[in-house]
Design an enzyme around this catalytic site. Structure first.
Site, PDB file in Angstrom:
ATOM      1  N   CYS A  82     -77.870 114.862  12.486  1.00 33.38           N
ATOM      2  CA  CYS A  82     -76.733 114.614  11.595  1.00 33.38           C
ATOM      3  C   CYS A  82     -75.466 114.363  12.423  1.00 33.38           C
ATOM      4  CB  CYS A  82     -76.532 115.840  10.704  1.00 33.38           C
ATOM      5  SG  CYS A  82     -75.131 115.705   9.602  1.00 33.38           S
TER       6      CYS A  82
ATOM      7  N   CYS B  63     -73.874 107.462  11.628  1.00 32.57           N
ATOM      8  CA  CYS B  63     -74.360 108.230  10.476  1.00 32.57           C
ATOM      9  C   CYS B  63     -75.849 107.950  10.336  1.00 32.57           C
ATOM     10  CB  CYS B  63     -73.615 107.812   9.209  1.00 32.57           C
ATOM     11  SG  CYS B  63     -74.229 108.613   7.720  1.00 32.57           S
TER      12      CYS B  63
ATOM     13  N   GLU C  14     -78.959 105.541   0.000  1.00 28.85           N
ATOM     14  CA  GLU C  14     -79.895 106.338  -0.802  1.00 28.85           C
ATOM     15  C   GLU C  14     -80.379 105.569  -2.025  1.00 28.85           C
ATOM     16  OE1 GLU C  14     -78.245 110.238  -1.476  1.00 28.85           O
ATOM     17  OE2 GLU C  14     -78.563 110.781   0.626  1.00 28.85           O
TER      18      GLU C  14
ATOM     19  N   HIS D 195     -77.675 107.615   7.893  1.00 28.33           N
ATOM     20  CA  HIS D 195     -78.093 106.705   6.824  1.00 28.33           C
ATOM     21  C   HIS D 195     -77.890 105.226   7.160  1.00 28.33           C
ATOM     22  CE1 HIS D 195     -78.097 110.343   4.494  1.00 28.33           C
ATOM     23  NE2 HIS D 195     -78.439 109.722   3.391  1.00 28.33           N
TER      24      HIS D 195
ATOM     25  N   ASP E 244     -81.096 117.502   9.885  1.00 33.75           N
ATOM     26  CA  ASP E 244     -80.062 116.649   9.284  1.00 33.75           C
ATOM     27  C   ASP E 244     -79.614 117.297   7.981  1.00 33.75           C
ATOM     28  OD1 ASP E 244     -78.375 114.441   8.783  1.00 33.75           O
ATOM     29  OD2 ASP E 244     -79.917 113.440   7.602  1.00 33.75           O
ATOM     30  N   SER E 245     -78.479 116.839   7.482  1.00 31.89           N
ATOM     31  CA  SER E 245     -78.032 117.343   6.185  1.00 31.89           C
ATOM     32  C   SER E 245     -78.987 116.886   5.076  1.00 31.89           C
ATOM     33  CB  SER E 245     -76.622 116.840   5.890  1.00 31.89           C
ATOM     34  OG  SER E 245     -76.591 115.433   5.934  1.00 31.89           O
TER      35      SER E 245
HETATM   36  N1  DGL Z   1     -76.281 113.107   7.702  1.00 27.46           N
HETATM   37  C1  DGL Z   1     -74.892 112.800   7.559  1.00 27.46           C
HETATM   38  C2  DGL Z   1     -74.378 112.175   8.856  1.00 27.46           C
HETATM   39  O1  DGL Z   1     -75.122 111.653   9.660  1.00 27.46           O
HETATM   40  C3  DGL Z   1     -74.646 111.860   6.391  1.00 27.46           C
HETATM   41  C4  DGL Z   1     -74.859 112.477   5.050  1.00 27.46           C
HETATM   42  C5  DGL Z   1     -73.897 113.612   4.728  1.00 27.46           C
HETATM   43  O2  DGL Z   1     -72.703 113.368   4.507  1.00 27.46           O
HETATM   44  O3  DGL Z   1     -74.356 114.758   4.732  1.00 27.46           O
HETATM   45  O4  DGL Z   1     -73.200 112.247   9.106  1.00 27.46           O
END
Ligand code: DGL
Length: 266
Positions: free
Chosen positions: A76, A186, A154, A188, A13-14
């Site tokens: 991600c 997403c 977050e 999050h 993931d990012s």
């Molecule tokens: N992990 C990213 C997603 O699921 C969200 C956070 C980001 O913008 O990097 O799209």
């Protein structure tokens, strides 16, 4: 340096949000070893251009493949939306993204009008919209980017009046158009579930990409997994940056201190 008894499942993931996906896969396949990579040094991906997201995602995927993962989960949504084909073409192991499983889960709910929320990149890529219409041309898709949701998650404000207010702002147009299900596109967003449930009400089903991708991993690749003899596998976390902020969120998602954590220069 990590040491696995057998090839791990790679999850990328990012940032730390993908730990929600890792947790769900682990619930179903507890005997597997896992190597999780959060590209925290380059986060957010959601506001970056397609070319940059593709470059970052390929870089992360190569890192995990070099460490011997047997399956790569692109947790991600932004990377899955912009870079899944490129990553799959570059990897010698099966690659699974979050878009198709989310779409399958939404369509399994037998709904006609589906909402999708995600980062600006995910929504702009139209990956969910195209996949939904391809799978069922009769569905209507309403999509909205919700850029403030990632920082709210977050901040730990998943059950908070400010999040209710922001969610009402982003989701009202979709609710007014009568969506029956909402794909949380997403990593999050599962962390915002209490506020989101309050705002969308009982009539709208929330489709969580974490649970749907975990179900797909088991359905599509369960056969290549080791037999579970009752012992939990190892989980190694790697971050490209490990600030106190990310470590705090990691603890919150896992509900404990991570056992194996490493900062990697990728
Ligand atoms: N992990 C990213 C997603 O699921 C969200 C956070 C980001 O913008 O990097 O799209």
């Amino acid at each position: 340096m990590m040491d696995f008894a057998r090839p791990p499942i790679g999850v990328f993931d990012s940032g730390v949000g993908g730990l929600t996906v890792l947790q769900e896969i682990r619930k179903r396949l507890p005997g597997e070893d896992y190597l999780y990579l959060g590209d925290t040094a380059r986060l957010p991906y959601g506001s970056k251009s397609p070319a940059t997201v593709q470059r970052y995602a390929l870089n992360a995927a190569r890192h995990l493949v070099d460490r011997g993962v047997k399956l790569l989960v692109v947790a991600c949504n932004t990377a899955s939306s912009y870079a899944l084909d490129e990553v799959a073409a570059a990897c010698p192991v099966p690659v699974i993204g979050v878009v198709e499983p989310g779409v399958r889960a939404a369509l399994a709910a037998s709904v006609r009008r589906i909402g999708v929320i995600g980062t600006e990149g995910t929504v702009r890529s139209e990956a969910y919209q195209r996949a939904l219409r391809r799978a069922d041309p009769k569905v209507t898709v309403e999509a909205a980017a919700c850029p403030l949701f990632v920082p709210l998650a977050e901040e730990g404000w998943g059950d908070h009046p400010v999040t209710d207010l922001v969610a009402e702002h982003y989701l009202r147009p979709l609710l007014d158009r009568g969506i029956e299900a909402l794909i949380l596109g997403c990593t999050h967003y599962p962390l915002l579930r209490p506020s989101l449930e309050r705002v969308v009400g009982r009539e709208v089903r929330l489709i969580d990409s974490a649970t749907s991708v975990a179900a797909s991993v088991v359905a599509d690749y369960g056969g290549m997994m080791d037999t579970w003899y009752g012992e939990e596998g190892d989980v190694h976390l790697q971050f490209s940056d490990a600030s106190d902020r990310f470590l705090g969120i990691t603890r919150r998602i896992l509900g404990r201190d991570p056992e194996h954590l490493e900062v990697v220069d990728i």
